[in-house]
Design an enzyme around this catalytic site. Structure first.
Site, PDB file in Angstrom:
ATOM      1  N   ASP A 204       0.823  -1.202   0.000  1.00 25.37           N
ATOM      2  CA  ASP A 204       0.000   0.000   0.000  1.00 25.37           C
ATOM      3  C   ASP A 204       0.866   1.265   0.000  1.00 25.37           C
ATOM      4  O   ASP A 204       2.097   1.197  -0.114  1.00 25.37           O
ATOM      5  CB  ASP A 204      -0.934  -0.026   1.212  1.00 25.37           C
ATOM      6  CG  ASP A 204      -2.329   0.492   0.897  1.00 25.37           C
ATOM      7  OD1 ASP A 204      -2.458   1.367   0.020  1.00 25.37           O
ATOM      8  OD2 ASP A 204      -3.301   0.039   1.534  1.00 25.37           O
TER       9      ASP A 204
ATOM     10  N   ASP B  38      -9.741   3.524  -3.515  1.00 26.87           N
ATOM     11  CA  ASP B  38     -10.455   2.332  -3.074  1.00 26.87           C
ATOM     12  C   ASP B  38     -11.861   2.255  -3.667  1.00 26.87           C
ATOM     13  O   ASP B  38     -12.550   3.267  -3.793  1.00 26.87           O
ATOM     14  CB  ASP B  38     -10.588   2.318  -1.557  1.00 26.87           C
ATOM     15  CG  ASP B  38      -9.270   2.007  -0.860  1.00 26.87           C
ATOM     16  OD1 ASP B  38      -9.275   1.907   0.370  1.00 26.87           O
ATOM     17  OD2 ASP B  38      -8.232   1.873  -1.540  1.00 26.87           O
TER      18      ASP B  38
END
Length: 670
Positions: free
Chosen positions: A169, A224
């Site tokens: 990430d 996201d």
């Protein structure tokens, strides 16, 4: 951009000395594109597997027993046989502090037997095992350390545990160049000698499609995904233009699947799975498979659709046309076939068409068309068309097959109602007779014989044919339309299905359209605040549309006073991109006005446009507005419109922090 929407690239409260040490560790790495290529031999087709985040986040039931249960289900449910390989853990698998040697410590509550034992269990099922961390000092949920400055040490530890997959990430990255950070981990993984698929979750912030081919096996192209249709649609729009950058070993990643999590309809989930497959995206299941319905499993295990995603030619499909919410995607397949997706973005049924020639197939007397959801094969003279329900996708595999004559002709049937603009929600007023049409079209080279059509409605509704519903023959590219009078009862409300079915020699076709039974109220004379009127419908990118307050994001009523660039408004509508708020104007209104902008409850990232539409025409637009901009005054002439729509787009960069206010929104009617 995880857990809480404000978690984007925000820095954790870390000591300056620690951040400086990380910077010094990586100072020797250049920020230019990496010189060495990624040659790990992995992801020759897009990776398939499971990740717990969308279903569990950091909830207590994310634990060892859950992960073992998922691995068991991969085998028992047929997911493994369908091609799913990876069982991956997301954030919260480790303790917040490293041990005395600087190594990760598995969370003792969630994983009491450690990660290696869990990886061994997954491997014993013939599957592969994956982990997560961030290219920063903390992960996005801030529950465990990131790997920035620890790349070599962490990669060696993961390899010793038997890790096969790393999701990396982008949170708490201390402002260090993305290429530098991700290249450091690429090299660390390679140095272990263990094949570890490298999934870069950089959110598309630094356009990784331009440089990451030599760094990772896949890279996130967007923020996201969330379990709602506007979020999915926003991501499709961002990812569908990036086809030239994908290929075997390096894939555009529009984020994990939400199929089965409950925020979308089955039709929308089929679109989700279809378009991810056409776009050659990684297929990572994001629902708790222990609770998955039969309908969810049917979507996830559709081998015809999976074969499109996993096609060894490795080409990402791309749209060849996008018009009025009618999208045609084409994906070339090994052997010369084409996958063709007819995607209806709009809120009402639409007929979408293309041709075998437009899809890139060679000239032929006829073609075979396999519907990958209906699992039927038909022949066509060249036309490829269907009436597609709202938010739906018809996914086809088209081939210049010499054996076409053995199949029935491709016949489809659509249901039509009068609507104020293409793609509008069909509305039937209770107790009022309405004309509904069914249209049967034959695209086949052969005639369709003995065609019979019927229309069915809910119990209590009346349906009567107003013209013939049968025809003895229907030639190539010919259509046959029947008119029906449909009357819902006086107390009808909500959304209902009207279903058409046609039978013909050797074949059949059916189509369902959702209609809304609603009593439309003529707006009052004079100027009225829109927040004081009932809307016909609203869709919103996050949470509900709010009246006289900002969006707030979660439940109803959680917003704040509408505030744009320091100016507070008592009246208005609080939305979140992508959103549509629709009002009935009854051809009696003349103008709409509002002050529009991103609400001050978001101080960064908000980036939207505001549009006013009169039926099918855009009559006003704000241009791009961000959190830094003052309110823009928007006025529109809506004379003659049956419906007025207030639309907010995400500005083309996803719907993060896009809190959009229609302040003092007013409509004037006569």
């Amino acid at each position: 951009m995880r857990t809480v929407r404000s978690l984007t690239s925000a820095l954790a409260a870390l000591a300056v000395s620690a951040a400086s040490a990380v910077a010094l560790t990586l100072a020797s790495a250049a920020s230019a594109p990496p010189a060495a290529a990624l040659e790990n031999g992995l992801a020759r087709t897009p990776q398939m597997g499971f990740n717990n985040w969308n279903a569990t986040h950091c909830d207590a039931d994310f634990n060892e027993e859950m992960v073992k249960g998922i691995a068991d289900l991969f085998v028992s449910s047929g997911l493994k046989d369908a091609g799913y390989q990876y069982v991956n853990l997301d954030d919260c698998w480790a303790e917040k502090n490293r041990d005395a040697n600087g190594d990760y410590v598995p969370n003792a509550t969630r994983f009491p037997h450690g990660i290696k034992t869990l990886a061994d269990y997954v491997h014993s099922k013939g599957l592969k095992f994956g982990l997560y961390t961030s290219a920063g000092t903390l992960t996005c949920a801030q529950t465990m350390p990131g790997s920035l400055g620890h790349e070599q040490q962490d990669a060696r530890l993961w390899a010793s545990w038997g890790v096969d997959y790393l999701k990396y990430d982008n949170c708490n990255n201390q402002g260090i160049d993305a290429v530098t950070r991700y290249t450091a981990m690429r090299d660390a993984l390679a140095a272990t000698g263990r094949p570890i698929l490298f999934s870069m979750c950089e959110w598309g912030e630094n356009k990784p499609w331009l440089w990451a081919k030599d760094v990772g096996n896949s890279w996130r192209t967007t923020g996201d995904i969330f379990d709602n249709y506007p979020s999915m649609l926003s991501i499709i729009h961002q990812n569908m233009t990036l086809a030239p950058y994908a290929g075997p070993g390096h894939w555009n990643d529009p984020d994990m699947l939400e199929v089965g999590n409950g925020g979308m309809t089955e039709t929308e989930y089929r679109s989700h799975f279809s378009l991810w497959s056409v776009m050659a995206a990684p297929l990572l299941i994001g629902t708790d498979l222990r609770k998955a319905s039969a309908a969810t499993m049917k979507i996830l295990t559709n081998r015809d659709v999976i074969a499109v995603d996993q096609d060894p030619l490795g080409v990402q499909g791309a749209p060849i046309s996008t018009d009025g919410g009618r999208d045609v995607f084409v994906k070339p397949l090994k052997g010369g076939d084409r996958a063709v997706a007819l995607f209806n973005e709009s809120d009402g049924p639409q007929r979408i068409s293309t041709s075998a020639a437009a899809a890139g197939l060679p000239a032929a007397p006829a073609y075979t068309v396999r519907d990958l959801w209906a699992h039927t094969t038909r022949e066509t003279a060249g036309a490829i068309a269907a009436t597609v329900p709202a938010h739906g996708t018809v996914l086809l595999r088209v081939s210049a097959d010499r054996a076409w004559a053995q199949y029935p002709p491709a016949v489809d049937v659509g249901v039509g109602l009068s609507v104020p603009y293409p793609g509008a929600v069909p509305i039937i007023q209770p107790g009022t007779p309405t004309t509904v049409t069914t249209t049967v079209t034959n695209a086949g080279r052969k005639p369709a014989l003995e065609v019979r059509t019927r229309l069915t409605a809910p119990d209590g509704w009346t349906v009567r044919p107003a013209s013939p519903s049968n025809t003895p023959a229907l030639g190539t590219d010919k259509s046959f339309t029947t008119s029906w009078t449909v009357t819902p009862p006086q107390d009808a409300s909500s959304v209902h299905d009207l279903s058409a079915a046609t039978t013909y020699a050797d074949g059949s076709a059916e189509s369902t359209v959702q209609v809304t039974a609603l009593k439309l109220t003529t707006p009052p004379t004079g100027t009225t605040y829109l927040s004081d009127l009932p809307w016909v419908r609203s869709t919103n990118g996050w949470g509900p549309v709010e009246k006289d307050m900002s969006n707030g994001e979660a439940g109803a009523g959680d917003g704040h006073p509408i505030t744009i660039n320091g100016v507070v408004y008592k009246k208005g509508l609080g939305a979140h991109a992508l959103s549509t708020i629709e009002y009935y104007a009854a051809k009696k209104c003349t103008s709409v006005a509002a002050d529009v902008g991103v609400d001050d409850e978001k101080t960064s990232n908000g980036s939207v446009t505001f549009e006013i539409w009169a039926d099918g025409a855009k009559v006003a637009g704000s241009g791009l507005l961000t959190t830094a901009d003052p309110a823009a005054h928007l006025t529109a002439n809506v004379a003659g419109a049956t419906m007025v729509r207030l639309i907010v787009t995400d500005g083309g960069n996803g719907n993060d922090s896009d809190h959009a206010d229609w302040a003092d929104a007013r409509i004037t009617c006569t």
